[in-house]
Design a protein around this motif. Structure first.
Motif, PDB file in Angstrom:
ATOM      1  N   ALA A 197      63.022  -5.263  -6.888  1.00  0.00           N
ATOM      2  CA  ALA A 197      62.605  -6.662  -6.941  1.00  0.00           C
ATOM      3  C   ALA A 197      63.295  -7.408  -8.066  1.00  0.00           C
ATOM      4  O   ALA A 197      63.575  -8.606  -7.958  1.00  0.00           O
ATOM      5  CB  ALA A 197      61.086  -6.754  -7.116  1.00  0.00           C
ATOM      6  N   GLY A 198      63.585  -6.715  -9.162  1.00  0.00           N
ATOM      7  CA  GLY A 198      64.246  -7.356 -10.288  1.00  0.00           C
ATOM      8  C   GLY A 198      65.751  -7.279 -10.248  1.00  0.00           C
ATOM      9  O   GLY A 198      66.430  -7.783 -11.151  1.00  0.00           O
ATOM     10  N   GLY A 199      66.312  -6.630  -9.221  1.00  0.00           N
ATOM     11  CA  GLY A 199      67.760  -6.550  -9.089  1.00  0.00           C
ATOM     12  C   GLY A 199      68.401  -5.487  -9.955  1.00  0.00           C
ATOM     13  O   GLY A 199      69.611  -5.521 -10.191  1.00  0.00           O
ATOM     14  N   ALA A 200      67.622  -4.511 -10.438  1.00  0.00           N
ATOM     15  CA  ALA A 200      68.154  -3.447 -11.285  1.00  0.00           C
ATOM     16  C   ALA A 200      68.432  -2.203 -10.442  1.00  0.00           C
ATOM     17  O   ALA A 200      68.136  -2.151  -9.251  1.00  0.00           O
ATOM     18  CB  ALA A 200      67.164  -3.127 -12.406  1.00  0.00           C
ATOM     19  N   ALA A 201      69.010  -1.183 -11.091  1.00  0.00           N
ATOM     20  CA  ALA A 201      69.309   0.070 -10.409  1.00  0.00           C
ATOM     21  C   ALA A 201      68.008   0.773 -10.035  1.00  0.00           C
ATOM     22  O   ALA A 201      67.172   1.048 -10.906  1.00  0.00           O
ATOM     23  CB  ALA A 201      70.163   0.959 -11.298  1.00  0.00           C
ATOM     24  N   VAL A 202      67.840   1.080  -8.765  1.00  0.00           N
ATOM     25  CA  VAL A 202      66.589   1.651  -8.269  1.00  0.00           C
ATOM     26  C   VAL A 202      66.325   3.032  -8.858  1.00  0.00           C
ATOM     27  O   VAL A 202      65.221   3.324  -9.330  1.00  0.00           O
ATOM     28  CB  VAL A 202      66.608   1.717  -6.731  1.00  0.00           C
ATOM     29  CG1 VAL A 202      65.403   2.493  -6.213  1.00  0.00           C
ATOM     30  CG2 VAL A 202      66.618   0.312  -6.136  1.00  0.00           C
ATOM     31  N   ALA A 203      67.333   3.900  -8.861  1.00  0.00           N
ATOM     32  CA  ALA A 203      67.145   5.265  -9.353  1.00  0.00           C
ATOM     33  C   ALA A 203      66.787   5.264 -10.839  1.00  0.00           C
ATOM     34  O   ALA A 203      65.904   6.017 -11.287  1.00  0.00           O
ATOM     35  CB  ALA A 203      68.404   6.091  -9.116  1.00  0.00           C
ATOM     36  N   ARG A 204      67.461   4.432 -11.606  1.00  0.00           N
ATOM     37  CA  ARG A 204      67.181   4.367 -13.036  1.00  0.00           C
ATOM     38  C   ARG A 204      65.767   3.838 -13.287  1.00  0.00           C
ATOM     39  O   ARG A 204      65.043   4.345 -14.142  1.00  0.00           O
ATOM     40  CB  ARG A 204      68.199   3.474 -13.725  1.00  0.00           C
ATOM     41  CG  ARG A 204      68.031   3.403 -15.238  1.00  0.00           C
ATOM     42  CD  ARG A 204      69.042   2.443 -15.846  1.00  0.00           C
ATOM     43  NE  ARG A 204      70.398   2.845 -15.512  1.00  0.00           N
ATOM     44  CZ  ARG A 204      71.474   2.106 -15.806  1.00  0.00           C
ATOM     45  NH1 ARG A 204      71.330   0.920 -16.389  1.00  0.00           N
ATOM     46  NH2 ARG A 204      72.678   2.533 -15.498  1.00  0.00           N
ATOM     47  N   GLY A 205      65.377   2.793 -12.535  1.00  0.00           N
ATOM     48  CA  GLY A 205      64.044   2.234 -12.701  1.00  0.00           C
ATOM     49  C   GLY A 205      62.968   3.238 -12.382  1.00  0.00           C
ATOM     50  O   GLY A 205      61.958   3.346 -13.094  1.00  0.00           O
ATOM     51  N   ALA A 206      63.155   4.002 -11.302  1.00  0.00           N
ATOM     52  CA  ALA A 206      62.168   5.013 -10.929  1.00  0.00           C
ATOM     53  C   ALA A 206      62.133   6.145 -11.945  1.00  0.00           C
ATOM     54  O   ALA A 206      61.061   6.619 -12.336  1.00  0.00           O
ATOM     55  CB  ALA A 206      62.480   5.551  -9.538  1.00  0.00           C
ATOM     56  N   GLY A 207      63.310   6.573 -12.386  1.00  0.00           N
ATOM     57  CA  GLY A 207      63.397   7.712 -13.293  1.00  0.00           C
ATOM     58  C   GLY A 207      62.710   7.484 -14.623  1.00  0.00           C
ATOM     59  O   GLY A 207      61.990   8.358 -15.119  1.00  0.00           O
ATOM     60  N   ARG A 208      62.892   6.294 -15.206  1.00  0.00           N
ATOM     61  CA  ARG A 208      62.294   6.070 -16.521  1.00  0.00           C
ATOM     62  C   ARG A 208      60.774   5.963 -16.441  1.00  0.00           C
ATOM     63  O   ARG A 208      60.067   6.398 -17.358  1.00  0.00           O
ATOM     64  CB  ARG A 208      62.901   4.830 -17.175  1.00  0.00           C
ATOM     65  CG  ARG A 208      62.698   3.536 -16.446  1.00  0.00           C
ATOM     66  CD  ARG A 208      63.604   2.465 -17.014  1.00  0.00           C
ATOM     67  NE  ARG A 208      63.514   1.215 -16.257  1.00  0.00           N
ATOM     68  CZ  ARG A 208      64.438   0.260 -16.313  1.00  0.00           C
ATOM     69  NH1 ARG A 208      65.504   0.425 -17.083  1.00  0.00           N
ATOM     70  NH2 ARG A 208      64.296  -0.844 -15.616  1.00  0.00           N
ATOM     71  N   VAL A 209      60.266   5.400 -15.336  1.00  0.00           N
ATOM     72  CA  VAL A 209      58.814   5.305 -15.177  1.00  0.00           C
ATOM     73  C   VAL A 209      58.212   6.690 -14.976  1.00  0.00           C
ATOM     74  O   VAL A 209      57.166   7.028 -15.550  1.00  0.00           O
ATOM     75  CB  VAL A 209      58.462   4.376 -14.000  1.00  0.00           C
ATOM     76  CG1 VAL A 209      56.958   4.375 -13.757  1.00  0.00           C
ATOM     77  CG2 VAL A 209      58.933   2.958 -14.279  1.00  0.00           C
ATOM     78  N   VAL A 210      58.855   7.506 -14.160  1.00  0.00           N
ATOM     79  CA  VAL A 210      58.368   8.870 -13.923  1.00  0.00           C
ATOM     80  C   VAL A 210      58.394   9.681 -15.214  1.00  0.00           C
ATOM     81  O   VAL A 210      57.447  10.430 -15.513  1.00  0.00           O
ATOM     82  CB  VAL A 210      59.212   9.559 -12.835  1.00  0.00           C
ATOM     83  CG1 VAL A 210      58.909  11.053 -12.778  1.00  0.00           C
ATOM     84  CG2 VAL A 210      58.949   8.926 -11.476  1.00  0.00           C
ATOM     85  N   PHE A 211      59.434   9.522 -15.998  1.00  0.00           N
ATOM     86  CA  PHE A 211      59.550  10.279 -17.258  1.00  0.00           C
ATOM     87  C   PHE A 211      58.383   9.984 -18.194  1.00  0.00           C
ATOM     88  O   PHE A 211      57.723  10.890 -18.694  1.00  0.00           O
ATOM     89  CB  PHE A 211      60.880   9.948 -17.947  1.00  0.00           C
ATOM     90  CG  PHE A 211      60.979  10.502 -19.338  1.00  0.00           C
ATOM     91  CD1 PHE A 211      61.281  11.838 -19.545  1.00  0.00           C
ATOM     92  CD2 PHE A 211      60.766   9.685 -20.441  1.00  0.00           C
ATOM     93  CE1 PHE A 211      61.361  12.358 -20.837  1.00  0.00           C
ATOM     94  CE2 PHE A 211      60.847  10.191 -21.729  1.00  0.00           C
ATOM     95  CZ  PHE A 211      61.146  11.530 -21.930  1.00  0.00           C
ATOM     96  N   TRP A 212      58.131   8.690 -18.430  1.00  0.00           N
ATOM     97  CA  TRP A 212      57.061   8.330 -19.358  1.00  0.00           C
ATOM     98  C   TRP A 212      55.684   8.665 -18.797  1.00  0.00           C
ATOM     99  O   TRP A 212      54.770   9.028 -19.544  1.00  0.00           O
ATOM    100  CB  TRP A 212      57.158   6.850 -19.721  1.00  0.00           C
ATOM    101  CG  TRP A 212      58.332   6.560 -20.605  1.00  0.00           C
ATOM    102  CD1 TRP A 212      59.485   5.912 -20.275  1.00  0.00           C
ATOM    103  CD2 TRP A 212      58.474   6.961 -21.974  1.00  0.00           C
ATOM    104  NE1 TRP A 212      60.341   5.878 -21.343  1.00  0.00           N
ATOM    105  CE2 TRP A 212      59.745   6.503 -22.403  1.00  0.00           C
ATOM    106  CE3 TRP A 212      57.675   7.634 -22.875  1.00  0.00           C
ATOM    107  CZ2 TRP A 212      60.221   6.715 -23.690  1.00  0.00           C
ATOM    108  CZ3 TRP A 212      58.136   7.855 -24.164  1.00  0.00           C
ATOM    109  CH2 TRP A 212      59.390   7.394 -24.561  1.00  0.00           C
ATOM    110  N   GLY A 213      55.536   8.582 -17.484  1.00  0.00           N
ATOM    111  CA  GLY A 213      54.264   8.978 -16.879  1.00  0.00           C
ATOM    112  C   GLY A 213      54.010  10.462 -17.038  1.00  0.00           C
ATOM    113  O   GLY A 213      52.882  10.886 -17.345  1.00  0.00           O
ATOM    114  N   ALA A 214      55.033  11.264 -16.819  1.00  0.00           N
ATOM    115  CA  ALA A 214      54.896  12.712 -16.979  1.00  0.00           C
ATOM    116  C   ALA A 214      54.566  13.072 -18.418  1.00  0.00           C
ATOM    117  O   ALA A 214      53.734  13.949 -18.692  1.00  0.00           O
ATOM    118  CB  ALA A 214      56.186  13.408 -16.536  1.00  0.00           C
ATOM    119  N   LEU A 215      55.202  12.380 -19.354  1.00  0.00           N
ATOM    120  CA  LEU A 215      54.943  12.636 -20.771  1.00  0.00           C
ATOM    121  C   LEU A 215      53.492  12.305 -21.125  1.00  0.00           C
ATOM    122  O   LEU A 215      52.827  13.049 -21.853  1.00  0.00           O
ATOM    123  CB  LEU A 215      55.901  11.801 -21.619  1.00  0.00           C
ATOM    124  CG  LEU A 215      55.997  12.151 -23.105  1.00  0.00           C
ATOM    125  CD1 LEU A 215      56.524  13.568 -23.289  1.00  0.00           C
ATOM    126  CD2 LEU A 215      56.899  11.153 -23.816  1.00  0.00           C
TER     127      LEU A 215
END
Length: 231
Positions: A197-215
């Motif tokens: 929705a924000g026009g950013a890289a999809v994989a990067r956006g998903a990856g950083r959210v998953v990382f911090w959620g897992a932490l």
């Protein structure tokens, strides 16, 4: 002659999108961390579920209040700046016209053309021109506290439903594992959608959210195990 066509830019949804994404991710991570931590402590399914529901209600209210206060502070600043600019336009219009001309010169216009543009825009909408070009305040990006608060609270609630559903549908012995798996999947989807929705890289956006959620869930699980007390 070219036809006029409407253009839609992602910046038009920056305000509500920010609040919605923040609320949804916070709802997923906060409630998942809460229920994982409580489950890891040895609590029963009912206790885990009630802890999650209480956290959802408190979290949604907290998100709404925090977002409203934050955005209202921005709105107050905008109103104060506009009031000051309106007063200056009445008291010293020539200086304000000179100021507007200077802005357009710095943007690349010739001084004569910049003066002409400033005069015409001032005649059309003096305050609007200064708000946009001097203060950077536009209708698209104006602070909207109520909209931001409602979007944040609704998104938090929606996000928190994922870990609550995982708790409700899991076998009592598998609450922690299933909640973690469901949460990571949900975070991946929400992060990807937000990036798209924000026009950013999809994989990067998903990856950083998953990382911090897992932490966050790992930390909550560790705390729960350190204080392992059956309720």
């Amino acid at each position: 002659m070219r036809r006029w066509h409407a253009e839609h830019h992602r910046s038009e949804r920056a305000g509500w999108l920010r609040a919605a994404v923040l609320g949804a991710n916070d709802g997923i991570v906060s409630i998942a961390g809460l229920v994982v931590g409580v489950a890891a402590s040895g609590a029963g399914q009912d206790s885990v579920l009630m802890s999650g529901i209480a956290g959802m209600v408190a979290g949604a209210m907290s998100m709404a209040a925090g977002e409203y206060v934050s955005v209202q502070s921005q709105a107050d600043t905008e109103h104060a700046d506009l009031a000051k600019e309106k007063r200056e336009l009445v008291e010293d219009p020539e200086s304000e016209l000179f100021e507007l001309t200077g802005i357009y010169v710095r943007r690349g216009l010739q001084p004569e053309l910049a003066r002409q543009v400033a005069e015409q825009l001032t005649a059309h909408d003096a305050l609007g021109s200064h708000a946009r070009d001097e203060l950077g305040i536009t209708d698209t990006l104006r602070a909207r506290p109520v909209q931001a608060a409602l979007a944040s609270a609704a998104a938090f609630t929606i996000g928190s439903l994922l870990p609550l559903a995982a708790v409700l549908l899991s076998p009592p012995a598998r609450i922690e594992a299933i909640t973690i798996a469901a949460t990571l999947a949900g975070l991946g989807v929400s992060g990807a959608l937000a990036a798209w929705a924000g026009g950013a890289a999809v994989a990067r956006g998903a990856g950083r959210v998953v990382f911090w959620g897992a932490l966050a869930m790992a930390a909550a699980s560790l705390i729960g195990r350190l204080f392992h007390v059956s309720l």
